[in-house]
Design a protein around this motif. Sequence first.
Motif: not given
Length: 159
Positions: A30-33, A111-113, A125-127, A132-133
């Motif tokens: 989460i934080s890196p993205v 829609r779920t990651t 997951a990061k991608q 999504t964001i």
Amino acid sequence: MTKTCFVVCPIGDEKSEIRSDSDKVLDFIISPVCTNLEFDVIRVDKINEVDRIDETILKYLKDADLVIVDMTTHNPNVFYEFGFRHAIGKPLIPILKKGSDSIPFDVANLRTTFYSMDVADVEKAKQQLSETIANFTFNDANVNPITPPSQNTNIALLN
């Protein structure tokens, strides 16, 4: 002005496996993205203020530009906070650890990651989270700084 991403997840006791897992998801996915996309990332246990935790959580659920909710472990508090954010119709991204129990019926259509701590899965997951964001519209003119609620605030005043 920087946007805010509030992270809702099972936290558990400080030395618990639940806390360790939530810290890894926060630190490595989460934080890196979100930092790369110019969000301040907030998780309630990382806030060092004198406040009422329930009021602070509701304030961030109401005012954060984005909320990411980890449904892993089917924690009742997480689902309460998920439902609150979902009900007000603001940007929300559900995530879930691969191999967890199935997604509850009421949120299965979102829609779920999915993630795991396997290196390849972390990058995937990061991608997916980043993409999504990118689908949300965040207008910098509408981004408001979030201030913690005062100690005298009650839930009725948050509406």
